[in-house]
Design an enzyme around this catalytic site. Structure first.
Site, PDB file in Angstrom:
ATOM      1  N   GLU A   1     -36.081 -76.193 -22.028  1.00 22.90           N
ATOM      2  CA  GLU A   1     -34.860 -76.742 -21.444  1.00 22.90           C
ATOM      3  C   GLU A   1     -34.451 -75.822 -20.307  1.00 22.90           C
ATOM      4  O   GLU A   1     -34.965 -74.714 -20.175  1.00 22.90           O
ATOM      5  CB  GLU A   1     -33.740 -76.825 -22.487  1.00 22.90           C
ATOM      6  CG  GLU A   1     -33.325 -75.495 -23.104  1.00 22.90           C
ATOM      7  CD  GLU A   1     -32.293 -74.713 -22.298  1.00 22.90           C
ATOM      8  OE1 GLU A   1     -31.553 -75.328 -21.499  1.00 22.90           O
ATOM      9  OE2 GLU A   1     -32.238 -73.486 -22.477  1.00 22.90           O
TER      10      GLU A   1
ATOM     11  N   HIS B   1     -28.356 -76.991 -22.547  1.00 21.68           N
ATOM     12  CA  HIS B   1     -26.973 -76.698 -22.173  1.00 21.68           C
ATOM     13  C   HIS B   1     -26.166 -77.999 -22.173  1.00 21.68           C
ATOM     14  O   HIS B   1     -25.766 -78.523 -21.125  1.00 21.68           O
ATOM     15  CB  HIS B   1     -26.927 -76.023 -20.802  1.00 21.68           C
ATOM     16  CG  HIS B   1     -27.510 -74.632 -20.804  1.00 21.68           C
ATOM     17  ND1 HIS B   1     -28.852 -74.401 -20.975  1.00 21.68           N
ATOM     18  CD2 HIS B   1     -26.913 -73.425 -20.671  1.00 21.68           C
ATOM     19  CE1 HIS B   1     -29.065 -73.088 -20.932  1.00 21.68           C
ATOM     20  NE2 HIS B   1     -27.914 -72.484 -20.755  1.00 21.68           N
TER      21      HIS B   1
ATOM     22  N   SER C   1     -30.239 -70.231 -24.631  1.00 30.14           N
ATOM     23  CA  SER C   1     -30.166 -69.879 -23.223  1.00 30.14           C
ATOM     24  C   SER C   1     -30.854 -68.536 -22.994  1.00 30.14           C
ATOM     25  O   SER C   1     -32.041 -68.392 -23.278  1.00 30.14           O
ATOM     26  CB  SER C   1     -28.699 -69.878 -22.750  1.00 30.14           C
ATOM     27  OG  SER C   1     -28.638 -69.785 -21.339  1.00 30.14           O
TER      28      SER C   1
END
Length: 364
Positions: free
Chosen positions: A263, A334, A159
């Site tokens: 992502e 995620h 992330s």
């Protein structure tokens, strides 16, 4: 303006530019390395040789850091420590892992300091982020990259950690790991891939589970081939919005001949479009070997209506013209079950099969 006047201006500007360039070159030559930034190494025009950290083993000490968001309750930290202990590690908390400065886990200096301290400590075998969030870009220029290059070790997270994973690899050549954070769900799938890559030192095959359940066709964890083909290159990437925010900086990955994996989560499609436009304008898409698209969780048009492009259309617009293999749906992002992807490791991808195979161990 007369022609003589225009000629005089052109001559004056050229002279000034040449003088400034000579002065800048002279200053750069005389400036000490430390004047660039804390511990930063001069950026090599070509990717640095890969540095492989020592593989983690049961009994090793993991340094737990919070380079991004603060953790407000006690239980998430307790659960994270117990999970790492259950894997077989000892855990050492960063001095500021429970600190708080606004939404961040301490000031920029405190968060960067915990990472630098753990790279310096011989007792600590590896460093893992407690959680993501935001704020890693604020400290990316405060890491001691010269120290990291001298004392390479495992560094992992995902992330917002995308900034640090790619910056460390770009500045030092150290392979870093897009992996679960300590507070992630350590289910069997995630743990299996983490152990294979980081502890067992095997060239892992990253392939989605084939599980239809009681349905006629597989409805979840599907692979979609955007453009078929096979390719080989270094794995770079991570969270799209975070990666795009590094564009133009010395911490952005070298994408030439790379396999770019991406992502994201909780972003409107138009924002993802803007980020991909940033990558394209920065030249990052020009010489890719291939693209692996992970999960784009809760990324929709916003306001409940499609007046915008779809994700399919956005990905087609940016990636089909590249004429390289592209697939979508990899277990990266995620999501509960996720791969551990070594940033900087050479790998093969097959867009038809939806696989990424590491060519060698990412750890020594």
């Amino acid at each position: 303006m007369t022609s003589s006047r225009r000629q005089w201006l052109r001559t004056a500007m050229a002279t000034a530019g040449a003088t400034w360039g000579a002065q800048a070159a002279s200053a750069a030559a005389m400036a000490p390395q430390g004047a660039m930034a804390p511990g930063r190494l001069p950026l090599a025009p070509e990717p640095l040789p890969a540095l492989r950290p020592r593989r983690l083993q049961p009994g090793d000490t993991i340094g737990l850091v919070s380079p991004a968001n603060a953790t407000y309750e006690r239980e998430p930290l307790t659960l994270a420590v117990e999970a790492l202990q259950a894997i077989g590690f000892k855990v050492k908390l960063g001095r500021h892992v429970q600190a708080r400065y606004g939404q961040f886990a301490g000031t920029d200096a405190q968060r960067a300091g915990d990472i630098n301290d753990f790279f310096a400590e011989d007792e600590v075998a590896g460093i893992l982020a407690l959680t993501g969030g935001s704020g890693c870009n604020r400290i990316v220029d405060k890491l001691n990259y010269a120290l990291i290059r001298r004392k390479p070790k495992f560094f992992g997270g995902f992330s917002d950690l995308t900034s640090l994973l790619n910056a460390i690899h770009r500045q030092t050549g150290l392979i870093t790991f897009h992996s679960p954070v300590a507070s992630s769900e350590w289910n069997e799938f995630s743990l299996q891939h983490f152990k294979a890559v980081v502890m067992d030192a095997v060239p892992d095959l990253l392939v989605n589970p084939n599980d239809k359940g009681d349905s006629l066709v597989q409805a979840t964890d599907r692979i979609t081939t955007v453009r078929p083909g096979v390719a080989r290159g270094r794995l770079v990437g991570g969270n799209l919005t975070v990666l795009a925010s590094l564009a133009g900086s010395p911490y952005f990955p070298d994408c030439r001949g790379a396999l770019l994996f991406l992502e994201d989560v909780n972003e409107y499609i138009y924002r993802l479009d803007r980020c991909l436009s940033t990558l394209r304008l920065a030249g990052a898409l020009d010489a890719l070997a291939g693209v692996v698209l992970g999960q784009f969780t809760r990324c929709g048009p916003g306001d409940g209506a499609y007046g915008t492009l779809t994700l399919d259309e956005v990905f087609d617009d940016y990636f089909l013209p590249l004429n390289v293999p592209v697939f979508r749906g990899a277990m990266i992002g995620h999501i509960r079950r996720k791969f551990t992807v070594p940033v900087g490791q050479m790998a093969d991808m097959d867009a038809q099969a939806g696989t990424v195979r590491l060519l060698s161990s990412a750890v020594s």
